[in-house]
Each structure stands twice: as structure tokens, then as C-alpha cells.
Design an enzyme around this catalytic site. Sequence first.
Site, PDB file in Angstrom:
ATOM      1  N   LYS A   1      42.907  51.125  40.146  1.00  0.00           N
ATOM      2  CA  LYS A   1      43.325  50.340  41.474  1.00  0.00           C
ATOM      3  C   LYS A   1      41.861  50.625  42.227  1.00  0.00           C
ATOM      4  CE  LYS A   1      47.203  51.624  43.282  1.00  0.00           C
ATOM      5  NZ  LYS A   1      48.364  51.521  44.281  1.00  0.00           N
TER       6      LYS A   1
ATOM      7  N   LYS B   1      41.206  53.261  43.736  1.00  0.00           N
ATOM      8  CA  LYS B   1      41.589  54.389  44.795  1.00  0.00           C
ATOM      9  C   LYS B   1      41.591  55.839  44.334  1.00  0.00           C
ATOM     10  CE  LYS B   1      44.978  52.394  47.895  1.00  0.00           C
ATOM     11  NZ  LYS B   1      46.204  52.533  48.491  1.00  0.00           N
TER      12      LYS B   1
END
Length: 130
Positions: free
Chosen positions: A44, A46
Site C-alpha cells: 500500500k 505505507k
Amino acid sequence: MKKILTYGTFDLLHIGHINILKRAKAIGDYLIVGVSTDQFNAIKGKKSVYSYEDRKQIVEAIKYVDLVIPENNWEQKIDDIKKYGIDIFVMGDDWRGKFDYLKEYCEVVYLPRTSNISTTEVKIDIKNNK
Ligand code: C2G
């Protein structure tokens, strides 16, 4: 029994996370939360401060949450909905429309995000000693 499913990273747990979990539970009887693994977070784009294991235990400690499962990829949602017999899929409305393909399998509800709070903002506030 109405079963609810949602997913997220839930890093540096804050009121926005609590609000969505509280409101997701309020529309059903049993709330399952897919917590993003560290590997999926990398996909993602992240990087969470807390490890998956810590974020899992933190989310499990929330009274609205009945079960925490790992979120390993984007593709597992349909299988999870079938496996757990989900009635309603819930996400914050920053995701509005992105999961409409799940309407074939269950109800899809987007709830308003809590304003003025995000994990990124928390990190910035701490850095600036606010
Ligand atoms: N959220 C919210 N209000 C905020 C911040 C987050 O309602 N101020 C909601 C998000 O909309 C999401 C949930 O809290 O429904 C978890 O947010 P994140 O931990 O940021 O998760 P995200 O990166 O959106 O990952 O497959 C779905 C993804 O795993 C969702």
C-alpha cells in the site's frame, strides 16, 4: 446475527479509527476487522510505526471489535465475505466507490471520515512537539 467487515492499517490508533469501528459495530452484531500486515502495508506504500502484531492486539482490545484477521492483499475481500458470512462491508468514505464491486456479495456502506485527524497528522504533531 448481522456480521460486519472492515479493513485498515490502524497505526497509532486515534479517534478516527475508534469512530469508524464504533459506528460499524452499531449497524450490526459482530465486527470483523482485517488489519493490514506489514508486508501488505509495503504494497500500500505505507510504513506503520507499530508492527502488525502490536496493531492486531491493540485493535483486538477495542470493545467494538469481535475478531481481527490479517489483511495480506487487495484480493482477499470476496473470500473473506464468503468465509465469514459477512452482511455489510464498511469503510470510511475516503474509499467511496472503490469497493462497490463487493455489492454482488454483501451490502457496502461508506461512513464519513472523522475530520482533523489522521495517522500522518499525529506523526507531524509529535515531530513538531505540539
Ligand atoms: N478513518 C476515518 N477517519 C479518519 C481516519 C481513518 O474514518 N480520520 C477510517 C478509514 O476511512 C478506514 C479506517 O479508518 O476505513 C482505517 O484507516 P487506515 O488505518 O488509514 O486504513 P487505510 O490505509 O485506509 O487501509 O483494504 C482497505 C485498506 O486496508 C484500508
